[in-house]
Design a protein around this motif. Structure first.
Motif, PDB file in Angstrom:
ATOM      1  N   ALA A  22       2.201  39.044  96.924  1.00 58.70           N
ATOM      2  CA  ALA A  22       0.899  38.416  96.723  1.00 58.70           C
ATOM      3  C   ALA A  22       0.535  38.434  95.234  1.00 58.70           C
ATOM      4  O   ALA A  22       1.064  39.236  94.463  1.00 58.70           O
ATOM      5  CB  ALA A  22      -0.162  39.162  97.525  1.00 58.70           C
ATOM      6  N   PRO A  23      -0.363  37.553  94.796  1.00 52.67           N
ATOM      7  CA  PRO A  23      -0.827  37.586  93.405  1.00 52.67           C
ATOM      8  C   PRO A  23      -1.361  38.973  93.044  1.00 52.67           C
ATOM      9  O   PRO A  23      -2.157  39.548  93.789  1.00 52.67           O
ATOM     10  CB  PRO A  23      -1.933  36.533  93.368  1.00 52.67           C
ATOM     11  N   GLY A  24      -0.905  39.512  91.932  1.00 55.35           N
ATOM     12  CA  GLY A  24      -1.350  40.826  91.503  1.00 55.35           C
ATOM     13  C   GLY A  24      -0.622  41.989  92.143  1.00 55.35           C
ATOM     14  O   GLY A  24      -0.898  43.145  91.832  1.00 55.35           O
ATOM     15  N   GLU A  25       0.289  41.705  93.054  1.00 49.81           N
ATOM     16  CA  GLU A  25       1.033  42.757  93.739  1.00 49.81           C
ATOM     17  C   GLU A  25       2.289  43.102  92.933  1.00 49.81           C
ATOM     18  O   GLU A  25       2.990  42.222  92.450  1.00 49.81           O
ATOM     19  CB  GLU A  25       1.424  42.295  95.143  1.00 49.81           C
ATOM     20  N   LEU A  26       2.567  44.389  92.805  1.00 51.02           N
ATOM     21  CA  LEU A  26       3.701  44.874  92.028  1.00 51.02           C
ATOM     22  C   LEU A  26       4.775  45.453  92.938  1.00 51.02           C
ATOM     23  O   LEU A  26       4.472  46.099  93.947  1.00 51.02           O
ATOM     24  CB  LEU A  26       3.267  45.966  91.051  1.00 51.02           C
ATOM     25  N   VAL A  27       6.031  45.236  92.555  1.00 52.70           N
ATOM     26  CA  VAL A  27       7.123  46.005  93.142  1.00 52.70           C
ATOM     27  C   VAL A  27       7.088  47.385  92.500  1.00 52.70           C
ATOM     28  O   VAL A  27       7.160  47.511  91.279  1.00 52.70           O
ATOM     29  CB  VAL A  27       8.482  45.330  92.882  1.00 52.70           C
ATOM     30  N   THR A  28       6.921  48.427  93.304  1.00 51.62           N
ATOM     31  CA  THR A  28       6.805  49.778  92.760  1.00 51.62           C
ATOM     32  C   THR A  28       8.030  50.642  93.003  1.00 51.62           C
ATOM     33  O   THR A  28       8.201  51.664  92.327  1.00 51.62           O
ATOM     34  CB  THR A  28       5.583  50.497  93.352  1.00 51.62           C
ATOM     35  N   GLY A  29       8.868  50.269  93.955  1.00 55.63           N
ATOM     36  CA  GLY A  29      10.031  51.107  94.196  1.00 55.63           C
ATOM     37  C   GLY A  29      10.942  50.561  95.268  1.00 55.63           C
ATOM     38  O   GLY A  29      10.641  49.543  95.922  1.00 55.63           O
ATOM     39  N   ALA A  79      22.832  44.840 102.023  1.00 55.15           N
ATOM     40  CA  ALA A  79      23.915  45.395 102.838  1.00 55.15           C
ATOM     41  C   ALA A  79      23.635  46.844 103.207  1.00 55.15           C
ATOM     42  O   ALA A  79      24.001  47.301 104.295  1.00 55.15           O
ATOM     43  CB  ALA A  79      25.244  45.277 102.106  1.00 55.15           C
ATOM     44  N   LEU A  80      22.964  47.572 102.316  1.00 49.28           N
ATOM     45  CA  LEU A  80      22.651  48.976 102.570  1.00 49.28           C
ATOM     46  C   LEU A  80      21.362  49.160 103.362  1.00 49.28           C
ATOM     47  O   LEU A  80      20.942  50.295 103.610  1.00 49.28           O
ATOM     48  CB  LEU A  80      22.552  49.733 101.245  1.00 49.28           C
ATOM     49  N   ASP A  81      20.722  48.059 103.754  1.00 43.44           N
ATOM     50  CA  ASP A  81      19.489  48.100 104.546  1.00 43.44           C
ATOM     51  C   ASP A  81      18.359  48.788 103.787  1.00 43.44           C
ATOM     52  O   ASP A  81      17.592  49.586 104.351  1.00 43.44           O
ATOM     53  CB  ASP A  81      19.729  48.799 105.885  1.00 43.44           C
ATOM     54  N   ALA A  82      18.238  48.474 102.501  1.00 43.68           N
ATOM     55  CA  ALA A  82      17.208  49.078 101.658  1.00 43.68           C
ATOM     56  C   ALA A  82      15.848  48.426 101.893  1.00 43.68           C
ATOM     57  O   ALA A  82      15.744  47.306 102.407  1.00 43.68           O
ATOM     58  CB  ALA A  82      17.594  48.966 100.188  1.00 43.68           C
ATOM     59  N   THR A  83      14.819  49.134 101.466  1.00 48.92           N
ATOM     60  CA  THR A  83      13.435  48.697 101.615  1.00 48.92           C
ATOM     61  C   THR A  83      12.783  48.599 100.242  1.00 48.92           C
ATOM     62  O   THR A  83      13.050  49.418  99.362  1.00 48.92           O
ATOM     63  CB  THR A  83      12.649  49.714 102.472  1.00 48.92           C
ATOM     64  N   VAL A  84      11.942  47.585 100.056  1.00 47.43           N
ATOM     65  CA  VAL A  84      11.195  47.438  98.811  1.00 47.43           C
ATOM     66  C   VAL A  84       9.743  47.831  99.060  1.00 47.43           C
ATOM     67  O   VAL A  84       9.162  47.502 100.102  1.00 47.43           O
ATOM     68  CB  VAL A  84      11.293  45.995  98.250  1.00 47.43           C
ATOM     69  N   GLU A  85       9.167  48.577  98.120  1.00 45.44           N
ATOM     70  CA  GLU A  85       7.769  48.990  98.210  1.00 45.44           C
ATOM     71  C   GLU A  85       6.934  48.165  97.243  1.00 45.44           C
ATOM     72  O   GLU A  85       7.339  47.920  96.104  1.00 45.44           O
ATOM     73  CB  GLU A  85       7.630  50.474  97.861  1.00 45.44           C
ATOM     74  N   LEU A  86       5.732  47.742  97.697  1.00 41.59           N
ATOM     75  CA  LEU A  86       4.833  46.942  96.871  1.00 41.59           C
ATOM     76  C   LEU A  86       3.447  47.557  96.873  1.00 41.59           C
ATOM     77  O   LEU A  86       3.050  48.237  97.827  1.00 41.59           O
ATOM     78  CB  LEU A  86       4.769  45.491  97.377  1.00 41.59           C
ATOM     79  N   ARG A  87       2.706  47.276  95.799  1.00 38.52           N
ATOM     80  CA  ARG A  87       1.357  47.827  95.689  1.00 38.52           C
ATOM     81  C   ARG A  87       0.433  46.846  94.986  1.00 38.52           C
ATOM     82  O   ARG A  87       0.824  46.178  94.027  1.00 38.52           O
ATOM     83  CB  ARG A  87       1.387  49.145  94.906  1.00 38.52           C
ATOM     84  N   LYS A  88      -0.783  46.767  95.493  1.00 36.61           N
ATOM     85  CA  LYS A  88      -1.857  46.015  94.842  1.00 36.61           C
ATOM     86  C   LYS A  88      -3.110  46.873  94.913  1.00 36.61           C
ATOM     87  O   LYS A  88      -3.651  47.093  96.001  1.00 36.61           O
ATOM     88  CB  LYS A  88      -2.083  44.666  95.515  1.00 36.61           C
ATOM     89  N   GLY A  89      -3.552  47.376  93.769  1.00 34.53           N
ATOM     90  CA  GLY A  89      -4.673  48.306  93.781  1.00 34.53           C
ATOM     91  C   GLY A  89      -4.301  49.550  94.552  1.00 34.53           C
ATOM     92  O   GLY A  89      -3.289  50.187  94.270  1.00 34.53           O
ATOM     93  N   ARG A  90      -5.095  49.885  95.556  1.00 30.78           N
ATOM     94  CA  ARG A  90      -4.802  51.064  96.380  1.00 30.78           C
ATOM     95  C   ARG A  90      -3.976  50.727  97.616  1.00 30.78           C
ATOM     96  O   ARG A  90      -3.584  51.623  98.367  1.00 30.78           O
ATOM     97  CB  ARG A  90      -6.109  51.733  96.808  1.00 30.78           C
ATOM     98  N   ASP A  91      -3.761  49.448  97.846  1.00 34.51           N
ATOM     99  CA  ASP A  91      -3.028  49.023  99.041  1.00 34.51           C
ATOM    100  C   ASP A  91      -1.526  49.007  98.772  1.00 34.51           C
ATOM    101  O   ASP A  91      -1.066  48.443  97.775  1.00 34.51           O
ATOM    102  CB  ASP A  91      -3.492  47.640  99.480  1.00 34.51           C
ATOM    103  N   THR A  92      -0.765  49.602  99.666  1.00 35.21           N
ATOM    104  CA  THR A  92       0.688  49.619  99.561  1.00 35.21           C
ATOM    105  C   THR A  92       1.305  49.111 100.860  1.00 35.21           C
ATOM    106  O   THR A  92       0.699  49.201 101.930  1.00 35.21           O
ATOM    107  CB  THR A  92       1.224  51.030  99.272  1.00 35.21           C
ATOM    108  N   ARG A  93       2.481  48.585 100.730  1.00 31.75           N
ATOM    109  CA  ARG A  93       3.232  48.151 101.919  1.00 31.75           C
ATOM    110  C   ARG A  93       4.718  48.167 101.577  1.00 31.75           C
ATOM    111  O   ARG A  93       5.115  48.272 100.413  1.00 31.75           O
ATOM    112  CB  ARG A  93       2.812  46.753 102.388  1.00 31.75           C
ATOM    113  N   SER A  94       5.548  48.080 102.593  1.00 35.14           N
ATOM    114  CA  SER A  94       6.988  48.037 102.387  1.00 35.14           C
ATOM    115  C   SER A  94       7.603  47.054 103.368  1.00 35.14           C
ATOM    116  O   SER A  94       7.036  46.773 104.438  1.00 35.14           O
ATOM    117  CB  SER A  94       7.607  49.426 102.568  1.00 35.14           C
TER     118      SER A  94
END
Length: 245
Positions: A107-114, A76-91
């Motif tokens: 993706a496999p091995g990808e973490l939610v970072t923020g 509802a607040l239009d928030a964004t999730v950040e993900l990272r795998k190794g040096r690659d990040t995306r949101s």
């Protein structure tokens, strides 16, 4: 992940909150309280003090549960999730992270970072409500979150309505939103169209927490309460507990 350096960091840019995936509910609570009184009340309803001291908002999203308390709010607040795998990040928008029951865009091995949570301004009206069998330490049967953007003439220029417990994932009620967009906030005819549209947005199931009928009726009631309060009715008339001050 609880010992990863910087994972619990919470930043405030002035226009959005940056919440590290390891930040606990206890860490986030004072920041949520500043965003809106209903968020303070929601955090108080999550688990117990022990749970809030160790459980994380990032984990509540990464878990992918359709009945998590915070995902409808973040959507509802239009928030964004950040993900990272190794040096690659995306949101990506939190609403797009949930694909299907038990399936997230990770993706496999990808973490939610923020998480990035935009702050609201004077044109926004926000409400959220948790419905559960017990007041404390219970999972939601239905969770509803609502953000209405209202212009100076009292017209809804954008409605963001999200529910948990109504589908296989936390999800927006886009038909109900469309029925309200461009309409006067106090137009009861627009409300009626939104209530009818809500029936097309979700086809909930029966389970041990609630029946499909109960979920439909409760979702309807929560949208009604959000609109009534947004239109100016004091929460002392609409709530037994968790009144806004």
């Amino acid at each position: 992940t609880g010992r990863v350096r910087g994972f619990r960091h919470i930043g405030d840019t002035g226009y959005e909150l940056l919440i590290g995936a390891g930040a606990t509910y206890r860490d986030v609570e004072p920041h949520f309280r500043e965003l809106d009184p209903d968020l303070r009340e929601l955090v108080r309803r999550i688990g117990s003090k022990q749970v809030r001291a160790s459980g994380t908002v990032g984990g509540n999203v990464a878990n992918g549960s359709p009945i998590g308390d915070t995902p409808p709010v973040l959507i509802a607040l239009d928030a964004t999730v950040e993900l990272r795998k190794g040096r690659d990040t995306r949101s990506l928008p939190v609403e797009d992270f949930f694909i299907d029951y038990g399936k997230q865009d990770r993706a496999p091995g990808e973490l939610v970072t923020g998480l990035l949570v935009p702050k609201m301004n004077a044109s926004h009206i926000f409400r959220c409500y948790k419905i559960s069998k017990r007041f404390d330490q219970d999972i939601s049967s239905v969770m509803g979150a609502f953000r209405f953007t209202v212009d100076d003439e009292g017209k809804i220029t954008e409605a963001r309505i999200a529910y948990g417990g109504m589908a296989a994932t936390p999800r927006r009620a886009k038909n109900a939103e469309a029925a309200l967009n461009g309409e006067a906030l106090r137009d009861s005819r627009a409300w009626a169209r939104a209530f009818a549209a809500l029936r097309e947005d979700f086809k909930p199931i029966d389970d041990q927490r609630a029946s499909a009928r109960y979920r439909n009726e409760t979702a309807h009631a929560l949208l009604g309460k959000a609109l009534i309060e947004a239109a100016g009715t004091a929460s002392s008339r609409t709530r037994v507990v968790g009144q806004r001050v």
